[in-house]
Structures are given as C-alpha cells and as structure tokens.
Design an enzyme around this catalytic site. Structure first.
Site, short mmCIF file in Angstrom:
data_model
loop_
_atom_site.label_atom_id
_atom_site.label_comp_id
_atom_site.label_asym_id
_atom_site.label_seq_id
_atom_site.Cartn_x
_atom_site.Cartn_y
_atom_site.Cartn_z
N ASP A 138 49.13 117.25 89.34
CA ASP A 138 48.09 116.37 89.87
C ASP A 138 47.09 117.16 90.73
O ASP A 138 47.18 118.39 90.84
CB ASP A 138 48.79 115.25 90.68
CG ASP A 138 48.03 113.94 90.66
OD1 ASP A 138 46.82 113.95 90.39
OD2 ASP A 138 48.65 112.90 90.94
N ASP A 195 42.63 106.84 87.49
CA ASP A 195 43.82 106.13 87.01
C ASP A 195 43.54 104.83 86.25
O ASP A 195 42.67 104.04 86.64
CB ASP A 195 44.74 105.77 88.19
CG ASP A 195 45.31 107.01 88.84
OD1 ASP A 195 44.96 108.14 88.44
OD2 ASP A 195 46.12 106.84 89.77
#
Ligand code: GLA
Length: 372
Positions: A138, A195
């Site tokens: 990430d 997201d």
C-alpha cells in the site's frame, strides 16, 4: 538466489482478500473459517488461489529485533501457522504492508502500525519465512523523500532477493500513472484508483477510470481496478453480476471481498461462473475496452485467444433499455455466420448484424460472440 518471477501472473491473479468484508476486524480463526468456506463453496475449484490478509494483521510494535510480528491477540498461533493452514488446503498465502512509515490502518486511532519503508529486506525475509506468496503493498505513511518508483522497487527487489516467488500487488491508487512504470520495477498488478465501495456509483466511477489504460495490461502485469464488492450489502444481485462481468472484461485481478462463510447461492453463482472467469483468465490477456456510449447504455468488449470476443452490454441507468453494437465493430474472424452465447444463462443464439439485448436497469448482458 534471486527469485525468477517472470512466470507469475500470466493471467490476472485470483483470490480472496479480507478488507472489503471485514476491514480491521480480522483474526486467525475467522481466516481459517474463510479458507474452509472457499473450499466448500467451490471457489478454490473456480480458480481463487490467494487467501490474503489485508491491513490490521500486525502487532502495534515491531519486536526488540525490529521484526514484524502478527497481532498476538488476533493471531495467537502466529502468521506462519496461518500460512501453513492456507497452503495445506491448496491455496497460496497473501499478506499486506505499506511502502511508507505506517500502514493505512494507522488512520484508526486504535491501530498504530509500522510500514516497511527502510525495513524492506528484513520484512521481505519475514514474509518469506512465513510462506507468503503474494504481497499487497500500500501507499500510506510518510514517504521519507523517496519517490514512488524507488519505494516500490525497494520492496520488490527485496522479495526477489529472498529467493521466494511472490506475486507483487502495488496499491498506490493510480496516484503516479503507475501503469507506465509499475511493471518495470517488478509489480504484477497495480491499482489504478482509490478504494472501491459497495455502491453502484463507486463501481461505475472506477469503471470509467479504466478507459485508456488497456494497452498497459497483459500477461505478467495488470491494471487493478480494486477488489470485488460482489455479494456485499450495498449491491443488488444484478449490480453484483454487472460488476463481476465488467471486471472479467477488464482482465482485472479477481479478489472476492465478501464473507464467503455466509454467502447466498446467487453470490456464489456469480463468483464461480466458469464461462465468465474464462473470459477474465483468457490466455491472450487482452484488457477489454469501451466500444460505445449511448446515454446510460455502454458496450465493452474483450478479444479472446480463440478469435471470439466477449461483449458486455451495460445499462448504467435505472430503467430498462436496449443496448447494441454492430457485429462489424468487433473485428471477428471471417465466418459464414456468428453465434452469441449468454454467459449468465448459457443460452446460445444466432446473431445477424448486431449484438444487442434489452438490459434491465443496473445490469448487463454478457456474451461470448464467435463463429457459429
Ligand atoms: C487502503 C487500500 C485499501 C485497504 C486499506 C487498508 O485504503 O487502498 O485497499 O488495503 O488501505 O487500510
């Protein structure tokens, strides 16, 4: 010995990931139950390979030796034992970290974490010791003045240096036009957006952001429009079916993100549709593109290795509408006649000049078109 990872991800990786269903609320017993459910529901057989822990698996502090360790309350048997469990049941093991000084869970007050930036080699070795086969990496935390290429390259090289073949999933949200360079630095997949949420609008917004990226995808390196929300509360069955069909046409990594211990039959039928998955996993590895927009009606198409073309007729709007495209727009090989197979009903029918359907709101018709 440096790992040779050139044979990995020749088709889009498939698996299950904990984030969309459970967020930070994960533990070892639950992941073991999920692993069992993936077997019982035929998801493993359908091709879902990686059982992947997302954020919040780690203890709040590194050990005195500066090593990463699983959260002892949530994973009392440890991360290697969980990897063994997953492997023994025929899956590969995926885990999560961040290319910064902390992971994204740090945003939640009660979940301080340590990222891997500047700890790459030690953390890669820890992952290799635990039997990790897939790393989602990430973009949260301080970046300490490293640029993105450098931050990702450091971890991908560190993983290769362990000698273990690990699928590398770059999660930097499309912030850096990753599609231009992620493959070069070692990634097998790269997120193209922020997201996904379990809403129809989110699915469509992410879909729109895939336009123009197809040329960067192919065997060994894939655009990642984020994990599936199929079967989660915010989508209806038809919206889930549409979302799944579109992700198949996009040659997207397919990571189920629902609680598979409790999925209903409709969700399971979507996630295990063999004909749809064959489109996603087609060996030619071409990412489908949008061929037509007509108000809320859209046509997406993906050429396949055997000359067939997968065609997804999408209705973005609420009311039923006709969606169609001329057969001559599909660059099909010459043939005396063409046939369409509906990938959701398995019905086959002849096509003349157009591939079309009456599509209910928030739904698709999904066809494989080829010589009759
Ligand atoms: C970021 C990622 C998500 C998920 C969370 C975990 O938002 O993009 O996919 O991994 O972090 O905190």
């Amino acid at each position: 010995m440096t790992a040779d990872t050139t044979g990995l991800a020749r088709t889009p990786p498939m698996g299950w990931n904990s984030w969309n269903a459970f967020r930070c609320d994960i533990d070892g017993e639950q992941i073991r139950e999920v692993t069992d459910a993936l077997v019982e529901s035929s998801m493993r057989e359908a091709g879902y390979e990686f059982v992947t822990l997302d954020d919040c698996w780690m203890a709040h502090e590194r050990t005195d030796e500066d090593e990463l360790v699983g959260n002892p309350e949530r994973f009392p048997r440890g991360m290697a034992a969980l990897g063994d469990y997953v492997h023994e049941r025929g899956f590969a093991y995926g885990i999560y970290q961040s290319a910064g000084t902390f992971t994204c869970a740090h945003r939640y007050d009660d979940y301080p974490t340590s990222g891997s930036l500047t700890h790459e080699q030690a953390d890669a070795e820890t992952f290799a010791d635990w039997g990790v086969d897939f790393l989602k990496y990430d973009n949260c935390g301080d970046h300490l003045d490293f640029d993105a290429r450098e931050r990702y390259r450091r971890m991908w090289d560190a993983l290769d240096a362990t000698g273990r073949s690990v699928v590398k999933s770059q999660c930097s949200w499309g912030e850096y036009e990753e599609w231009e360079w992620a493959r070069e630095v070692g990634a097998h997949t790269w997120r193209t957006t922020t997201d996904i949420h379990d809403t129809w609008d989110s699915v469509l917004a992410i879909l729109d952001q895939q336009v123009g990226l197809a040329e960067h995808a192919g065997p060994g390196g894939w655009n990642d429009p984020d994990m599936l929300q199929v079967g989660n509360d915010g989508l209806t069955t038809s919206e889930s079916r549409a979302h799944f069909s579109l992700w198949c046409v996009l040659a997207a990594p397919l990571f189920a993100g629902n609680d598979v211990r409790e999925m209903d039959a409709a969700t399971r039928d979507i996630l295990t549709n063999e004909a749809a998955i064959a489109v996603n996993q087609d060996p030619a590895g071409v990412q489908g593109t949008r061929r037509k927009r007509d108000g809320d009606g859209e046509v997406w198409a993906k050429p396949l290795a055997d000359g067939d073309v997968a065609v997804c007729l999408l209705n973005r709007g609420e009311s039923t509408r006709e969606v169609e495209l001329g057969v001559d727009q599909l660059a099909l090989p010459d043939a005396a006649a063409y046939e369409c197979r509906d990938l959701w009903t398995d019905e086959a029918f002849a096509v003349e000049d157009v591939v079309g359907a009456t599509v209910p709101g928030h739904d698709v018709a999904f066809y494989r078109v080829g010589a009759a």
